[in-house]
Design a protein around this motif. Structure first.
Motif, mmCIF file in Angstrom:
data_model
loop_
_atom_site.group_PDB
_atom_site.id
_atom_site.type_symbol
_atom_site.label_atom_id
_atom_site.label_comp_id
_atom_site.label_asym_id
_atom_site.label_seq_id
_atom_site.Cartn_x
_atom_site.Cartn_y
_atom_site.Cartn_z
ATOM 1 N N UNK A 4 8.485 22.901 -13.241
ATOM 2 C CA UNK A 4 8.368 23.761 -14.415
ATOM 3 C C UNK A 4 8.325 25.226 -14.048
ATOM 4 N N UNK A 5 7.618 25.558 -12.982
ATOM 5 C CA UNK A 5 7.549 26.940 -12.527
ATOM 6 C C UNK A 5 8.871 27.429 -11.979
ATOM 7 N N UNK A 6 9.597 26.541 -11.340
ATOM 8 C CA UNK A 6 10.890 26.909 -10.783
ATOM 9 C C UNK A 6 11.897 27.217 -11.886
ATOM 10 N N UNK A 7 11.762 26.546 -13.018
ATOM 11 C CA UNK A 7 12.686 26.787 -14.130
ATOM 12 C C UNK A 7 12.574 28.224 -14.655
ATOM 13 N N UNK A 8 11.367 28.771 -14.653
ATOM 14 C CA UNK A 8 11.209 30.157 -15.087
ATOM 15 C C UNK A 8 12.027 31.092 -14.201
ATOM 16 N N UNK A 9 11.959 30.873 -12.886
ATOM 17 C CA UNK A 9 12.650 31.759 -11.942
ATOM 18 C C UNK A 9 14.159 31.556 -11.993
ATOM 19 N N UNK A 10 14.595 30.311 -12.150
ATOM 20 C CA UNK A 10 16.040 30.043 -12.257
ATOM 21 C C UNK A 10 16.595 30.675 -13.523
ATOM 22 N N UNK A 11 15.861 30.510 -14.641
ATOM 23 C CA UNK A 11 16.320 31.096 -15.905
ATOM 24 C C UNK A 11 16.366 32.625 -15.815
ATOM 25 N N UNK A 12 15.383 33.227 -15.163
ATOM 26 C CA UNK A 12 15.391 34.682 -14.985
ATOM 27 C C UNK A 12 16.594 35.110 -14.154
ATOM 28 N N UNK A 13 16.904 34.373 -13.098
ATOM 29 C CA UNK A 13 18.075 34.690 -12.275
ATOM 30 C C UNK A 13 19.369 34.556 -13.047
ATOM 31 N N UNK A 14 19.473 33.509 -13.868
ATOM 32 C CA UNK A 14 20.678 33.318 -14.687
ATOM 33 C C UNK A 14 20.835 34.472 -15.665
ATOM 34 N N UNK A 15 19.738 34.914 -16.276
ATOM 35 C CA UNK A 15 19.807 36.036 -17.209
ATOM 36 C C UNK A 15 20.223 37.327 -16.514
ATOM 37 N N UNK A 16 19.745 37.539 -15.297
ATOM 38 C CA UNK A 16 20.145 38.739 -14.554
ATOM 39 C C UNK A 16 21.638 38.701 -14.255
ATOM 40 N N UNK A 17 22.150 37.548 -13.871
ATOM 41 C CA UNK A 17 23.595 37.424 -13.604
ATOM 42 C C UNK A 17 24.392 37.620 -14.889
ATOM 43 N N UNK A 18 23.922 37.054 -15.987
ATOM 44 C CA UNK A 18 24.620 37.245 -17.267
ATOM 45 C C UNK A 18 24.614 38.710 -17.687
ATOM 46 N N UNK A 19 23.545 39.410 -17.368
ATOM 47 C CA UNK A 19 23.449 40.829 -17.706
ATOM 48 C C UNK A 19 24.507 41.643 -16.981
ATOM 49 N N UNK A 20 24.869 41.235 -15.790
ATOM 50 C CA UNK A 20 25.913 41.943 -15.044
ATOM 51 C C UNK A 20 27.238 41.931 -15.797
ATOM 52 N N UNK A 21 27.459 40.940 -16.644
ATOM 53 C CA UNK A 21 28.701 40.852 -17.399
ATOM 54 C C UNK A 21 28.635 41.605 -18.723
ATOM 55 N N UNK A 22 27.442 41.870 -19.247
ATOM 56 C CA UNK A 22 27.347 42.527 -20.551
ATOM 57 C C UNK A 22 27.030 44.009 -20.442
ATOM 58 N N UNK A 23 26.114 44.397 -19.561
ATOM 59 C CA UNK A 23 25.792 45.795 -19.375
ATOM 60 C C UNK A 23 24.959 46.413 -20.484
ATOM 61 N N UNK A 24 24.162 45.636 -21.201
ATOM 62 C CA UNK A 24 23.380 46.188 -22.302
ATOM 63 C C UNK A 24 21.906 46.336 -21.981
ATOM 64 N N UNK A 25 21.406 45.782 -20.910
ATOM 65 C CA UNK A 25 20.018 45.816 -20.456
ATOM 66 C C UNK A 25 19.092 44.890 -21.244
ATOM 67 N N UNK A 26 19.520 44.349 -22.369
ATOM 68 C CA UNK A 26 18.627 43.498 -23.155
ATOM 69 C C UNK A 26 18.329 42.176 -22.453
ATOM 70 N N UNK A 27 19.315 41.602 -21.789
ATOM 71 C CA UNK A 27 19.062 40.363 -21.061
ATOM 72 C C UNK A 27 18.107 40.596 -19.892
ATOM 73 N N UNK A 28 18.125 41.791 -19.322
ATOM 74 C CA UNK A 28 17.164 42.110 -18.265
ATOM 75 C C UNK A 28 15.741 42.118 -18.812
ATOM 76 N N UNK A 29 15.586 42.592 -20.043
ATOM 77 C CA UNK A 29 14.254 42.620 -20.643
ATOM 78 C C UNK A 29 13.744 41.195 -20.906
ATOM 79 N N UNK A 30 14.636 40.317 -21.334
ATOM 80 C CA UNK A 30 14.257 38.916 -21.544
ATOM 81 C C UNK A 30 13.967 38.265 -20.187
#
Length: 142
Positions: A4-30
């Motif tokens: 369960x704890x690992x899922x938080x970190x994996x999801x955060x990493x996925x959001x950071x990678x997705x943010x690289x494609x959008x460039x809006x900074x909102x996914x970084x905040x999530x």
């Protein structure tokens, strides 16, 4: 429950990678919220506290971003924006006017020319101040 704890970190990493494609900074905040959830899990909190920490941090981060200069972009008028229309600021010669309108050669083609409000017709050389559709709006070059 280590998974369960690992899922938080994996999801955060996925959001950071997705943010690289959008460039809006909102996914970084999530993603910051997900990191807070992971830290709460690491500290031994219950699932409800983890979710509350993640949601709270993400909400606060999004609000702070929205109120900063990065989250509040001012909409510009594209017809007058030099970054959109590279012809704005260029000069052209107009020989004949007819009630504030003319036709002139510019960049190898005939253009409809409109005189900007408050400008005079007899200047000869004009600076492009805006583009409205297929018309160039010009002001006398000073």
């Amino acid at each position: 429950m280590a998974a369960g704890g690992l899922l938080w970190w994996i999801a955060a990493g996925v959001l950071v990678v997705m943010e690289l494609f959008t460039g809006t900074f909102y996914l970084l905040m999530v993603a910051l919220g997900f990191i807070a959830g992971g830290l709460a899990h690491w500290a031994g909190a219950t699932l409800a506290v983890e979710l509350a920490a993640a949601a709270g941090v993400a909400l606060i981060a999004v609000i702070v971003l929205r109120r900063s200069r990065f989250g509040n972009w001012k909409k510009r008028d594209a017809s007058r924006d030099v970054n959109v229309n590279l012809d704005i600021g260029e000069t052209l010669q107009v020989n004949e006017w007819h009630e504030g309108h003319a036709r002139a050669m510019y960049r190898g083609a005939q253009w409809d020319i409109e005189l900007a409000p408050g400008e005079i017709e007899g200047a000869g050389w004009y600076r492009i101040t805006a583009m409205q559709g297929n018309r160039l709006v010009v002001a006398a070059k000073r």
